[in-house]
Design a protein around this motif. Structure first.
Motif: not given
Lengths: 147, 147, 147, 147, 147, 147
Positions: F68-69, F60-62, F99-100, F96, F64-66
């Motif tokens: 956002t980048s 989930i973190i991964t 939520q961003c 997920t 989200t980070s991808l």
């Protein structure tokens, strides 16, 4: 006069980006000719013509910046070609990208390597084709200028 | 063994970032010690110790990537110091930033130059102070090791 | 009631993005219908319906933000169309992109111009085709409503 | 001649950014004078002097791009001042930022509003002070030009 | 009715971000009150109130996105506090940041850890102070509710 | 020894990204084999093997980070598959991304949902085909190993 910047920039663009750079400028003719003019005058006529860094160093900085920005794959393609044009060996292009990992993470580096892979393959294909063409031509015509 | 990567990385970090790098690692001790460990082992032990680029080239790539990312002023400060530590003259640091203008625009370059200005001033201040201290000390003690 | 925001937003989306906007919402139906709902209610029902800026000004801000973000080519395509829909001439779209050069550098501007070029060509193609169809139709049927 | 671009750019910089812009250029004198030269010649002499957009439109594009880039708070400060200088009312600056929410999310907008708040307060403080000074001065000297 | 979204959002904001969130909204009152309204109605009333993810999961996503964006330190501060408020232990906040290293590189993670360090210290200071106050108070008043 | 990190990382990569991850590593063999090695050793051997977060939380973190980048669509494709592989249901992947929205704006979320849509469809197609193949095969051969 500004023509001087344009002339100087055109020559530098040709030296660095070769055919790829000229194609970019040509593709802007119909829609945004002034954008092409500014790339030649400012990016190449002003910045690339400065002293203090070699052309190879400038290309390493350029491909590093493009990799880090993200979403600049078309420009990376032009400037990986540019890097090879000014004499940077393919392994050093890749090494430059690997040095970015701690600062950009893996995804941007993977995207840049993927563009590099395509550029290297095209260059090799081109080289192979050129070589073959020459061999064939020289076989038929005993051309002396075949290298 | 991993200790090897850590030892190798610690030495490289010291060589590149000097006191600034060690402070970063020390500041992580209480909150995120493993982050410091990965910086040493991976960024410095693995990446910075590779062949194929000189340390000066690696620092030019690093400060270019940090400038382009934006919002990395603390890391830029450490690595502008690093660039000077490995022998890049201040003018070349600035020239590297100027080469980024066409690819990042002016704001990121202005931010990086602003950090560089501070780093250069501190170095000069430090140098002046060190020099003064040494002069005084050697005046009093005729110390032989004053450089 | 929320239905009011949705109705208001749907109309605004239609006014701005026309067919392109409706396609985006439709494409979300199976996978993420609520995302489409939020775009309509919040982006168009709340933000685009505010006073204080003309629709043309809002589209100029939107395409500037999309260009600057990078990697938003699909959204740029929709909103360059939107800009034309609300009466911004193509040259002003390009001029907006050129104003971004000092703040984003050339690559993001090149990417945006490349999308604009495609959108302008499609519009022209569409226009030509519509015109031709109408001519043919009216030639055959003497239709009175052909404009 | 390039001097023409520099002269034209200096005047435009003064018109847009006023004192803030001149301070930026002055602060670069010691470390990176050419960066200041390029900002004047290229950003202001070339781009800002183009036709096709009003100065107010150019400032709206600029603050939108700076907000979206992130990490450009110093430049936002200069150009929010610039926006006010060319006659954009404070509410329209805020409205421009609000239009960005759907495209950049809330954090970048919050950061820009926070800079705007500071700039607006300084202008008001300055205005109040100027007004006070004038009142005092005109009270003492019966100056006719006090507004 | 929209009041419902606002009421629901206000409660959720309080639950997640506590005092920090309310301060952000309050700080917007003079300059951009509608921005605060949208944060409450849309971000908290619409998005945070959805089902399908726990509040803890939502905060992990939020701090990951803020870390990755870069330049969002003020918002990271609010949401690291938010993460602690909804019961995420400090070590898990740090672990979330460490998971980002391969995708964002070290600098963004260092910046986030640096904010976390400050937030953790403030919480501890606050806790220590509250505890001390209570001890003193209960020493004087034999208050039964001192924990 | 480093072999341990590599072995551990290879297994973790297989567990998370399955076939997609192995294809990425394989595609790097010719051009940048060390990049593949670092992804396995550092990203998967070091980071993904840490305690403190479940594999589902890490994915989930991964993603989200991808998201956002931006510009990381190829990596998003691999890791949306990874998210499904470690047991995250498709709806939670979409949740997920939703939520961003307040932190990244709509365009990055639209791009991620568009990749997810493709991945979900492929999985379903694959599942349908596998199921069909198995049914056919087991019908013809009464194969015992058909699951």
């Amino acid at each position: 006069m500004d023509n001087e910047r344009f002339t100087r920039g055109s020559e530098k663009l040709k030296e660095v980006d070769g055919h790829g750079g000229e194609q970019v400028i040509a593709s802007l003719k119909g829609t945004a000719p002034d954008l092409g003019k500014y790339i030649i005058e400012f990016a190449f006529g002003d910045i690339y013509c400065r002293e203090g860094l070699s052309l190879q160093e400038r290309e390493i900085i350029t491909i590093t910046s493009l990799l880090t920005s993200g979403g600049c794959e078309p420009q990376l393609e032009v400037h990986i070609n540019g890097a090879l044009n000014v004499g940077i060996p393919p392994e050093k292009v890749i090494e430059t990208f690997i040095q970015c990992i701690p600062y950009t993470g893996f995804p941007r580096v993977l995207n840049a390597v993927s563009v590099a892979k395509r550029v290297f393959a095209e260059k090799k294909g081109l080289h192979a084709k050129t070589h073959r063409t020459r061999t064939i031509r020289s076989a038929g015509s005993r051309s002396k200028d075949a290298k």
